[in-house]
Design an enzyme around this catalytic site. Structure first.
Site, PDB file in Angstrom:
ATOM      1  N   LYS A 148       6.932   7.751  -5.410  1.00 33.98           N
ATOM      2  CA  LYS A 148       7.220   6.314  -5.334  1.00 33.98           C
ATOM      3  C   LYS A 148       5.930   5.523  -5.089  1.00 33.98           C
ATOM      4  O   LYS A 148       4.883   6.118  -4.764  1.00 33.98           O
ATOM      5  CB  LYS A 148       8.235   6.053  -4.206  1.00 33.98           C
ATOM      6  CG  LYS A 148       7.762   6.515  -2.843  1.00 33.98           C
ATOM      7  CD  LYS A 148       8.871   6.380  -1.805  1.00 33.98           C
ATOM      8  CE  LYS A 148       8.395   6.916  -0.464  1.00 33.98           C
ATOM      9  NZ  LYS A 148       9.128   6.391   0.662  1.00 33.98           N
ATOM     10  N   ARG A 168      18.641   4.275   9.468  1.00 35.06           N
ATOM     11  CA  ARG A 168      18.278   3.473   8.304  1.00 35.06           C
ATOM     12  C   ARG A 168      19.360   3.729   7.252  1.00 35.06           C
ATOM     13  O   ARG A 168      20.527   3.519   7.552  1.00 35.06           O
ATOM     14  CB  ARG A 168      16.880   3.929   7.850  1.00 35.06           C
ATOM     15  CG  ARG A 168      15.956   2.841   7.409  1.00 35.06           C
ATOM     16  CD  ARG A 168      14.544   3.358   7.186  1.00 35.06           C
ATOM     17  NE  ARG A 168      14.455   4.470   6.244  1.00 35.06           N
ATOM     18  CZ  ARG A 168      13.310   5.007   5.816  1.00 35.06           C
ATOM     19  NH1 ARG A 168      12.163   4.549   6.249  1.00 35.06           N
ATOM     20  NH2 ARG A 168      13.301   6.020   4.964  1.00 35.06           N
ATOM     21  N   TYR A 224     -18.191 -15.248   5.154  1.00 36.52           N
ATOM     22  CA  TYR A 224     -17.412 -16.350   5.731  1.00 36.52           C
ATOM     23  C   TYR A 224     -17.438 -16.330   7.254  1.00 36.52           C
ATOM     24  O   TYR A 224     -17.326 -15.264   7.873  1.00 36.52           O
ATOM     25  CB  TYR A 224     -15.951 -16.242   5.289  1.00 36.52           C
ATOM     26  CG  TYR A 224     -15.703 -16.599   3.844  1.00 36.52           C
ATOM     27  CD1 TYR A 224     -15.916 -17.888   3.365  1.00 36.52           C
ATOM     28  CD2 TYR A 224     -15.226 -15.634   2.957  1.00 36.52           C
ATOM     29  CE1 TYR A 224     -15.663 -18.210   2.038  1.00 36.52           C
ATOM     30  CE2 TYR A 224     -14.962 -15.950   1.627  1.00 36.52           C
ATOM     31  CZ  TYR A 224     -15.187 -17.243   1.178  1.00 36.52           C
ATOM     32  OH  TYR A 224     -14.942 -17.555  -0.122  1.00 36.52           O
ATOM     33  N   MET A 240     -12.496 -11.720  -0.556  1.00 35.75           N
ATOM     34  CA  MET A 240     -11.561 -11.217  -1.563  1.00 35.75           C
ATOM     35  C   MET A 240     -12.264 -10.286  -2.562  1.00 35.75           C
ATOM     36  O   MET A 240     -11.713  -9.288  -2.995  1.00 35.75           O
ATOM     37  CB  MET A 240     -10.907 -12.383  -2.322  1.00 35.75           C
ATOM     38  CG  MET A 240      -9.751 -11.938  -3.197  1.00 35.75           C
ATOM     39  SD  MET A 240      -8.999 -13.265  -4.156  1.00 35.75           S
ATOM     40  CE  MET A 240      -8.286 -14.292  -2.908  1.00 35.75           C
TER      41      MET A 240
HETATM   42  C1  LIG Z   1      13.554   9.371   2.217  1.00 34.72           C
HETATM   43  C2  LIG Z   1      12.155   9.908   2.114  1.00 34.72           C
HETATM   44  N1  LIG Z   1      11.975  11.219   1.928  1.00 34.72           N
HETATM   45  C3  LIG Z   1      10.740  11.748   1.838  1.00 34.72           C
HETATM   46  C4  LIG Z   1       9.613  10.964   1.943  1.00 34.72           C
HETATM   47  C5  LIG Z   1       8.238  11.599   1.872  1.00 34.72           C
HETATM   48  O1  LIG Z   1       7.632  11.554   3.118  1.00 34.72           O
HETATM   49  P1  LIG Z   1       6.109  12.033   3.331  1.00 34.72           P
HETATM   50  O2  LIG Z   1       5.272  11.130   2.487  1.00 34.72           O
HETATM   51  O3  LIG Z   1       5.885  11.822   4.786  1.00 34.72           O
HETATM   52  O4  LIG Z   1       6.048  13.436   2.903  1.00 34.72           O
HETATM   53  C6  LIG Z   1       9.769   9.585   2.158  1.00 34.72           C
HETATM   54  C7  LIG Z   1       8.585   8.747   2.322  1.00 34.72           C
HETATM   55  O5  LIG Z   1       8.504   7.753   2.960  1.00 34.72           O
HETATM   56  C8  LIG Z   1      11.066   9.033   2.235  1.00 34.72           C
HETATM   57  O6  LIG Z   1      11.270   7.736   2.431  1.00 34.72           O
END
Ligand SMILES: Cc1ncc(COP(=O)(O)O)c(C=O)c1O
Length: 372
Positions: free
Chosen positions: A34, A132, A263, A311
């Site tokens: 992700k 969550r 700055y 920036m």
């Molecule tokens: C639901 C979930 N599983 C797994 C992971 C992977 O975690 P990590 O990057 O600590 O291995 C994440 C990352 O935030 C997550 O949100």
């Protein structure tokens, strides 16, 4: 010379996955890709993770599923996050598995899967203490799995949870173990009800912390990218940093005592010195919080970043008489000569975690494979 470039070491991704696989044994490795592969570039890193032994992929959002699902259609993909109705259609279209924890949503999934003409593959999420996403009631979570098994439009694929404190061994008052115990009971019941169901809980930290958390699969992100899940030195766990952030010396100026850089004049030379200007800044993800509080590698030596991060520019005190010339490479994260600056070091300075450092490198910075 590149103004700002993130060099991505695909070999390190492969090695990190192999390292995780060695830890996991029979359990599968699901690479979490992700947020553009935690800022590393999803395409390069996904290919490398699969070459290194990952057999599954996970993302958070529908648009990520769309991108990954199209390119890596042969690999099982899980979209982990919450989905609004139009996003649900995108995820089903992408051929991704999805997560569910409420009856109403599951009914919607069944309805949309019917419209798509293919059963939806569902991982039921139990909230064992993260507070969550996920259903906190073990009975309800198991009932959702049962509902999947009974529906022609749904296929129960997994039961899963996520740990809140896996990265805090010895400092979480036993919370990790309590979560593990709660989830283990749910997992055992799920396995009995649906033999072959995929049980998963561990993130990177949990893989290293406790074998009992491995179950059938671990979802690893941070360690895949060679970042330490415990915010220490990744090398100590056999992980290799994947990303380096590089720029170059665009100009070198002679400063008299009292001259200031940047700055707000937050830094003034206390002696004659030479100051290098690097043409990258917070527009590239070099956070302004590093103003007067970071170091940069040039010609294999560490020099202090001085003045306020702009920036598009930062300034570096080279010291009196330094023989650094314009064009020299500058490293903000990564190795040069015998020196190295870890994302963990920047995270410590910023009071954050390595995840945020690499995710924060902006889209303006090209991600370029190491060899090209
Ligand atoms: C639901 C979930 N599983 C797994 C992971 C992977 O975690 P990590 O990057 O600590 O291995 C994440 C990352 O935030 C997550 O949100």
């Amino acid at each position: 010379m590149a103004r700002a470039v993130a060099r991505i070491d695909a070999g390190a991704v492969r090695a990190n996955c192999a390292r995780l696989k060695a830890e996991l044994g029979e359990a599968e490795l699901c690479a979490v890709v992700k947020a553009d592969g935690y800022g590393h570039g999803v395409q390069i890193c996904t290919e490398a993770a699969l070459a290194g032994g990952a057999t599954r992929l996970a993302v958070a959002t529908a648009s990520e599923a769309e991108r990954i699902g199209r390119r890596f259609a042969h690999v099982p993909l899980l979209t982990m996050g919450a989905l609004a109705p139009p996003e649900l259609d995108t995820v089903l279209e992408a051929g991704s598995e999805l997560s569910a924890w409420r009856r109403g949503f599951l009914d919607l999934v069944a309805e949309r899967a019917r419209a798509h003409g293919r059963p939806a593959r569902v991982h039921v999420k139990h909230d064992s203490g993260m507070g969550r996403l996920g259903n906190p009631d073990p009975g309800e979570a198991l009932a959702l799995l049962g509902a999947c098994a009974e529906s022609p439009d749904l296929e129960p694929v997994g039961i899963w949870t996520h740990f809140a404190t896996a990265d805090e061994p010895g400092a979480d008052g036993g919370f990790f173990e309590a979560q593990l115990e709660r989830f283990s009971a749910v997992a055992a019941a799920a396995r009995e009800a649906i033999p072959g169901i995929l049980v998963h809980a561990a993130n990177s930290a949990a893989v290293f912390r406790d074998r009992r958390a491995h179950f059938d699969m671990a979802r690893c992100g941070v360690a895949v990218y060679g970042l330490d899940p415990f915010q220490g030195d990744p090398g100590e766990r056999g992980l290799r940093p994947v990303l380096s952030l590089r720029s170059y010396v665009a100009d070198v100026k002679d400063f008299a005592a009292g001259d200031s850089a940047g700055y707000g004049r937050t830094w003034r030379a206390d002696r004659e010195t030479r100051v290098a200007v690097l043409p990258l800044g917070y527009g590239d993800g070099v956070r302004r919080g590093l103003s007067n509080d970071a170091e940069v590698l040039i010609a294999g030596r560490r020099y202090p970043l001085v003045g306020t991060v702009s920036m598009d520019n930062v300034t570096v005190d080279l010291g009196p008489g330094a023989d650094v010339e314009p064009g020299a490479e500058a490293v903000l994260i990564g190795a040069q000569g015998d020196g190295a600056i870890l994302a963990e070091e920047l995270a410590r300075r910023l009071g954050t975690i390595n995840y945020e450092v690499t995710c924060g490198i902006s889209a303006r910075v090209p991600r370029v494979p190491l060899s090209s």
